[in-house]
Design a protein around this motif. Structure first.
Motif, mmCIF file in Angstrom:
data_model
loop_
_atom_site.group_PDB
_atom_site.id
_atom_site.type_symbol
_atom_site.label_atom_id
_atom_site.label_comp_id
_atom_site.label_asym_id
_atom_site.label_seq_id
_atom_site.Cartn_x
_atom_site.Cartn_y
_atom_site.Cartn_z
ATOM 1 N N PRO A 1 53.269 10.552 41.992
ATOM 2 C CA PRO A 1 51.985 9.920 41.684
ATOM 3 C C PRO A 1 51.232 10.728 40.623
ATOM 4 N N VAL A 2 50.277 10.075 39.965
ATOM 5 C CA VAL A 2 49.399 10.779 39.037
ATOM 6 C C VAL A 2 48.436 11.595 39.887
ATOM 7 N N GLU A 3 48.466 12.896 39.689
ATOM 8 C CA GLU A 3 47.589 13.780 40.459
ATOM 9 C C GLU A 3 46.401 14.266 39.642
ATOM 10 N N HIS A 4 46.599 14.353 38.341
ATOM 11 C CA HIS A 4 45.554 14.946 37.505
ATOM 12 C C HIS A 4 45.488 14.204 36.169
ATOM 13 N N ILE A 5 44.269 13.752 35.787
ATOM 14 C CA ILE A 5 44.055 13.079 34.501
ATOM 15 C C ILE A 5 43.057 13.907 33.704
ATOM 16 N N VAL A 6 43.440 14.266 32.488
ATOM 17 C CA VAL A 6 42.585 15.063 31.606
ATOM 18 C C VAL A 6 42.232 14.214 30.390
ATOM 19 N N VAL A 7 40.932 14.124 30.084
ATOM 20 C CA VAL A 7 40.464 13.431 28.879
ATOM 21 C C VAL A 7 39.919 14.494 27.938
ATOM 22 N N MET A 8 40.448 14.524 26.710
ATOM 23 C CA MET A 8 40.054 15.540 25.742
ATOM 24 C C MET A 8 39.557 14.890 24.451
ATOM 25 N N GLY A 9 38.589 15.542 23.798
ATOM 26 C CA GLY A 9 38.129 15.101 22.486
ATOM 27 C C GLY A 9 36.986 14.107 22.487
ATOM 28 N N ASN A 10 36.533 13.682 23.641
ATOM 29 C CA ASN A 10 35.426 12.721 23.666
ATOM 30 C C ASN A 10 34.096 13.463 23.606
ATOM 31 N N GLN A 11 33.209 12.981 22.742
ATOM 32 C CA GLN A 11 31.872 13.545 22.638
ATOM 33 C C GLN A 11 30.825 12.466 22.926
ATOM 34 N N HIS A 12 31.024 11.303 22.375
ATOM 35 C CA HIS A 12 30.076 10.208 22.562
ATOM 36 C C HIS A 12 30.429 9.387 23.806
ATOM 37 N N LEU A 13 31.684 9.020 23.929
ATOM 38 C CA LEU A 13 32.123 8.193 25.053
ATOM 39 C C LEU A 13 32.241 9.027 26.322
ATOM 40 N N LYS A 14 31.826 8.450 27.436
ATOM 41 C CA LYS A 14 31.881 9.151 28.713
ATOM 42 C C LYS A 14 33.294 9.040 29.316
ATOM 43 N N LEU B 1 44.898 12.335 28.078
ATOM 44 C CA LEU B 1 44.423 11.350 27.110
ATOM 45 C C LEU B 1 43.646 12.105 26.040
ATOM 46 N N ILE B 2 44.134 12.072 24.809
ATOM 47 C CA ILE B 2 43.536 12.837 23.718
ATOM 48 C C ILE B 2 42.900 11.874 22.722
ATOM 49 N N LEU B 3 41.588 12.075 22.478
ATOM 50 C CA LEU B 3 40.825 11.213 21.576
ATOM 51 C C LEU B 3 40.349 11.991 20.367
ATOM 52 N N ARG B 4 40.174 11.264 19.285
ATOM 53 C CA ARG B 4 39.438 11.772 18.127
ATOM 54 C C ARG B 4 38.399 10.709 17.819
ATOM 55 N N GLU B 5 37.138 11.076 18.006
ATOM 56 C CA GLU B 5 36.057 10.113 17.774
ATOM 57 C C GLU B 5 35.579 10.202 16.325
ATOM 58 N N ARG B 6 35.077 9.083 15.839
ATOM 59 C CA ARG B 6 34.471 9.059 14.509
ATOM 60 C C ARG B 6 33.118 9.758 14.563
ATOM 61 N N GLU B 7 32.735 10.355 13.450
ATOM 62 C CA GLU B 7 31.459 11.058 13.391
ATOM 63 C C GLU B 7 30.439 10.219 12.641
ATOM 64 N N PRO B 8 29.247 10.035 13.214
ATOM 65 C CA PRO B 8 28.199 9.302 12.510
ATOM 66 C C PRO B 8 27.751 10.093 11.279
ATOM 67 N N PHE B 9 27.621 9.407 10.150
ATOM 68 C CA PHE B 9 27.277 10.072 8.898
ATOM 69 C C PHE B 9 25.947 9.578 8.341
#
Length: 194
Positions: free
Chosen positions: A25-38, A86-94
């Motif tokens: 089973p999935v025991e551990h979920i890691v979300v990386m790279g999110n700054q804006h999204l929860k 889960l690895i994210l790269r968010e866009r940066e507001p300019f």
């Protein structure tokens, strides 16, 4: 005879599936790279939850997340049995827009991003000239406001204001320095007033 083989194959597949639920089973979920999204919002969109069968999790769950304008890139990794990353790269507001949204550096409109944008304020009338605004903001890093109308573009800096009917004229003028006073640029010449 074929019916019996099909039944045995289905029984074997069901046994493997149930075993994968219990054994991996999935025991551990890691979300990386999110700054804006929860993180909770990301997990809900991807439908990733602890206890799911680790073997059956595929990256096609990221399709909904990839459609979000804030997400520039998303990928799913399974580094160890029972762990999903889960690895994210968010866009940066300019550039902050008058409606509360923002333009990212790649021209994507980011909902609600204006408070986080560090570039000059953008105001205008008519269709949003995304590429022209991005080019002007890069050409005038000291600008405090960019305006656009069907008549042309204005760049405001602490030292002055420059106007041109085309963004390219302002971009060329940026090489000469920051506008001081009021500068009006046309294809046939330049008019400067204090």
């Amino acid at each position: 005879m074929w019916g019996m083989r099909l039944l045995l194959a289905l029984l074997l597949a069901a046994t493997i599936y149930v075993a994968s639920l219990v054994l991996f089973p999935v025991e551990h979920i890691v979300v990386m790279g999110n700054q804006h999204l929860k993180t909770e919002e990301i997990l809900a969109r991807t439908q990733l939850y602890a206890g799911e069968p680790w073997l059956w999790i595929r990256s096609d769950r990221l399709q909904g997340l990839r459609r979000d304008p804030w997400v520039a890139e998303a990928r799913l990794e399974k580094p160890r049995v029972g762990e999903v990353r889960l690895i994210l790269r968010e866009r940066e507001p300019f550039l902050p827009l008058a409606d509360g949204n923002a333009l990212a550096t790649d021209g994507t409109v980011l909902p609600g991003g204006a408070p986080m944008a560090k570039g000059p304020r953008v105001e205008g009338e008519g269709p949003l000239p995304v590429q022209d605004l991005l080019a002007l903001a890069r050409a005038y890093p000291e600008a405090t406001r960019l305006r656009y109308t069907p008549a042309g573009f204005w760049v405001e800096t602490p030292q002055g204001v420059a106007f041109a009917p085309e963004a390219q004229l302002l971009i060329k003028y940026a090489q000469a320095g920051v506008p001081k006073g009021r500068v009006y640029l046309y294809s046939w010449g330049v008019s400067v007033s204090p």
